[in-house]
Design a protein around this motif. Structure first.
Motif, PDB file in Angstrom:
ATOM      1  N   LYS A   1       0.793  -1.164  -0.033  1.00  0.00           N
ATOM      2  CA  LYS A   1      -0.232  -0.080   0.338  1.00  0.00           C
ATOM      3  C   LYS A   1       0.708   0.928  -0.136  1.00  0.00           C
ATOM      4  O   LYS A   1       1.264   1.587   0.896  1.00  0.00           O
ATOM      5  CB  LYS A   1      -0.838   0.103   1.098  1.00  0.00           C
ATOM      6  N   LYS A   2       1.303   2.463  -1.469  1.00  0.00           N
ATOM      7  CA  LYS A   2       1.321   3.189  -1.081  1.00  0.00           C
ATOM      8  C   LYS A   2       0.540   4.636  -1.098  1.00  0.00           C
ATOM      9  O   LYS A   2      -0.135   4.409  -1.941  1.00  0.00           O
ATOM     10  CB  LYS A   2       2.116   3.552  -3.027  1.00  0.00           C
ATOM     11  N   VAL A   3       0.175   5.257  -0.274  1.00  0.00           N
ATOM     12  CA  VAL A   3      -0.214   6.850  -0.143  1.00  0.00           C
ATOM     13  C   VAL A   3       0.332   7.420  -0.194  1.00  0.00           C
ATOM     14  O   VAL A   3       1.835   8.096   0.399  1.00  0.00           O
ATOM     15  CB  VAL A   3      -0.816   6.072   1.701  1.00  0.00           C
ATOM     16  N   SER A   4      -0.366   8.226  -1.070  1.00  0.00           N
ATOM     17  CA  SER A   4       0.040   9.407  -1.535  1.00  0.00           C
ATOM     18  C   SER A   4      -0.102  10.672  -1.070  1.00  0.00           C
ATOM     19  O   SER A   4      -0.825  11.228  -1.774  1.00  0.00           O
ATOM     20  CB  SER A   4       1.011   9.579  -3.132  1.00  0.00           C
ATOM     21  N   LEU A   5       0.353  11.295  -0.168  1.00  0.00           N
ATOM     22  CA  LEU A   5      -0.360  12.731   0.582  1.00  0.00           C
ATOM     23  C   LEU A   5      -0.940  13.875  -0.303  1.00  0.00           C
ATOM     24  O   LEU A   5       1.038  14.340  -1.195  1.00  0.00           O
ATOM     25  CB  LEU A   5      -0.590  13.229   1.493  1.00  0.00           C
ATOM     26  N   VAL A   6      -1.372  14.339  -0.367  1.00  0.00           N
ATOM     27  CA  VAL A   6      -1.644  15.663  -1.937  1.00  0.00           C
ATOM     28  C   VAL A   6      -0.594  16.878  -1.359  1.00  0.00           C
ATOM     29  O   VAL A   6      -0.276  16.841  -2.325  1.00  0.00           O
ATOM     30  CB  VAL A   6      -3.133  15.736  -2.209  1.00  0.00           C
ATOM     31  N   ASN A   7      -0.873  17.008  -0.098  1.00  0.00           N
ATOM     32  CA  ASN A   7       0.082  18.258   0.031  1.00  0.00           C
ATOM     33  C   ASN A   7       0.679  17.635   0.847  1.00  0.00           C
ATOM     34  O   ASN A   7       1.813  18.377   1.578  1.00  0.00           O
ATOM     35  CB  ASN A   7      -0.851  19.291   1.120  1.00  0.00           C
ATOM     36  N   ASN A   8       1.444  16.141   0.377  1.00  0.00           N
ATOM     37  CA  ASN A   8       3.515  15.660   1.499  1.00  0.00           C
ATOM     38  C   ASN A   8       4.643  17.164   0.954  1.00  0.00           C
ATOM     39  O   ASN A   8       5.490  16.851   1.750  1.00  0.00           O
ATOM     40  CB  ASN A   8       3.505  14.689   1.066  1.00  0.00           C
ATOM     41  N   HIS A   9       4.270  18.283   0.469  1.00  0.00           N
ATOM     42  CA  HIS A   9       5.008  18.984   0.313  1.00  0.00           C
ATOM     43  C   HIS A   9       5.053  19.778   1.810  1.00  0.00           C
ATOM     44  O   HIS A   9       5.920  20.958   1.733  1.00  0.00           O
ATOM     45  CB  HIS A   9       4.941  19.746  -1.136  1.00  0.00           C
ATOM     46  N   ARG A  10       4.287  20.156   2.307  1.00  0.00           N
ATOM     47  CA  ARG A  10       4.147  21.015   3.653  1.00  0.00           C
ATOM     48  C   ARG A  10       4.514  20.251   4.878  1.00  0.00           C
ATOM     49  O   ARG A  10       3.927  18.858   5.152  1.00  0.00           O
ATOM     50  CB  ARG A  10       2.647  21.710   3.113  1.00  0.00           C
ATOM     51  N   PRO A  11       4.493  20.741   5.711  1.00  0.00           N
ATOM     52  CA  PRO A  11       4.666  20.703   7.341  1.00  0.00           C
ATOM     53  C   PRO A  11       3.571  19.291   7.813  1.00  0.00           C
ATOM     54  O   PRO A  11       2.538  20.053   7.013  1.00  0.00           O
ATOM     55  CB  PRO A  11       5.368  21.410   7.841  1.00  0.00           C
ATOM     56  N   ILE A  12       4.333  18.604   7.950  1.00  0.00           N
ATOM     57  CA  ILE A  12       2.926  17.563   8.416  1.00  0.00           C
ATOM     58  C   ILE A  12       3.177  18.122  10.184  1.00  0.00           C
ATOM     59  O   ILE A  12       4.237  16.964  10.099  1.00  0.00           O
ATOM     60  CB  ILE A  12       3.148  16.038   7.867  1.00  0.00           C
ATOM     61  N   PHE A  13       2.517  18.690  10.354  1.00  0.00           N
ATOM     62  CA  PHE A  13       2.258  18.747  12.553  1.00  0.00           C
ATOM     63  C   PHE A  13       2.214  17.057  13.104  1.00  0.00           C
ATOM     64  O   PHE A  13       2.900  16.941  13.794  1.00  0.00           O
ATOM     65  CB  PHE A  13       1.845  19.627  12.669  1.00  0.00           C
ATOM     66  N   THR A  14       1.191  16.842  12.593  1.00  0.00           N
ATOM     67  CA  THR A  14       0.998  14.654  13.490  1.00  0.00           C
ATOM     68  C   THR A  14       0.503  14.392  12.191  1.00  0.00           C
ATOM     69  O   THR A  14      -0.733  14.676  11.633  1.00  0.00           O
ATOM     70  CB  THR A  14       0.558  15.236  14.097  1.00  0.00           C
ATOM     71  N   LEU A  15       0.896  12.935  12.229  1.00  0.00           N
ATOM     72  CA  LEU A  15      -0.171  12.044  11.580  1.00  0.00           C
ATOM     73  C   LEU A  15       0.480  10.932  11.628  1.00  0.00           C
ATOM     74  O   LEU A  15       1.300   9.718  12.062  1.00  0.00           O
ATOM     75  CB  LEU A  15       0.866  11.570  10.395  1.00  0.00           C
ATOM     76  N   SER A  16      -0.483  10.990  13.214  1.00  0.00           N
ATOM     77  CA  SER A  16      -0.275   9.667  14.408  1.00  0.00           C
ATOM     78  C   SER A  16      -1.899   8.592  14.387  1.00  0.00           C
ATOM     79  O   SER A  16      -2.251   7.737  15.241  1.00  0.00           O
ATOM     80  CB  SER A  16      -0.102  10.675  15.866  1.00  0.00           C
TER      81      SER A  16
END
Length: 176
Positions: A158-173
């Protein structure tokens, strides 16, 4: 009339719920909907059971194309998936106390190819997260490799390509 291996698998690929009828794309959709429900309801053990022993769960960072040489947000093999689940079950993830309320929309499901007992598919996913920090929308383009087994589909990759992953991701928990 004897069916080829691919024809037989298309006819017998198990569906996670229902009567087992329907075409392959419908069964893939039902599997992806079930996986989303397990993630949204924090059904960690059930979600973990969806994975094969040779699984890879990948969330690239900054448009990375090679997880072996570029940074990733998540790049887990089967063993690491188990560790991630065990950590989530401890209740010690402070960003998940209390747990986020989650709701996913899985759409645009496409069957890309079938080879033997494995199928490649992709889908768009929109995740609504509500927690003490506020509300967040996460959009992703997911790619899946599913293996057809006697018990139904299992996640191989499974590959999850976040659309806005070029921005800081403060938490992905949570399970994305």
């Amino acid at each position: 009339m004897r069916l080829s291996m691919d024809q037989q698998e298309i006819l017998t690929a198990a569906k996670p719920a229902g009567n087992g009828k329907g075409n392959l794309l419908e069964r893939i959709e039902q599997f992806l909907f079930m996986e989303a429900r397990l993630q949204d309801t924090h059904a960690y053990e059930e979600w973990e059971a969806l994975w094969t022993d040779d699984a890879i769960y990948w969330v690239p960072a900054n448009g990375a194309t090679d997880p072996e040489t570029q940074m990733s947000i998540i790049y887990d093999n089967r063993s690491r998936i188990r560790v991630r689940i065990n950590q989530l079950k401890t209740g010690r993830h402070h960003t998940q106390t209390p747990r986020s309320e989650l709701a996913r929309i899985v759409s645009n499901v496409e069957l890309i190819q079938q080879a033997g007992n494995e199928v490649d598919a992709r889908a768009n996913v929109l995740i609504f997260e509500d927690n003490l920090r506020g509300e967040t929308l996460w959009a992703a383009r997911n790619e899946y490799r599913l293996r057809m087994t006697a018990d139904g589909f299992k996640l191989v990759r499974k590959k999850v390509s976040l659309v806005n992953n070029h921005r800081p991701i403060f938490t992905l928990s949570f399970l994305v």
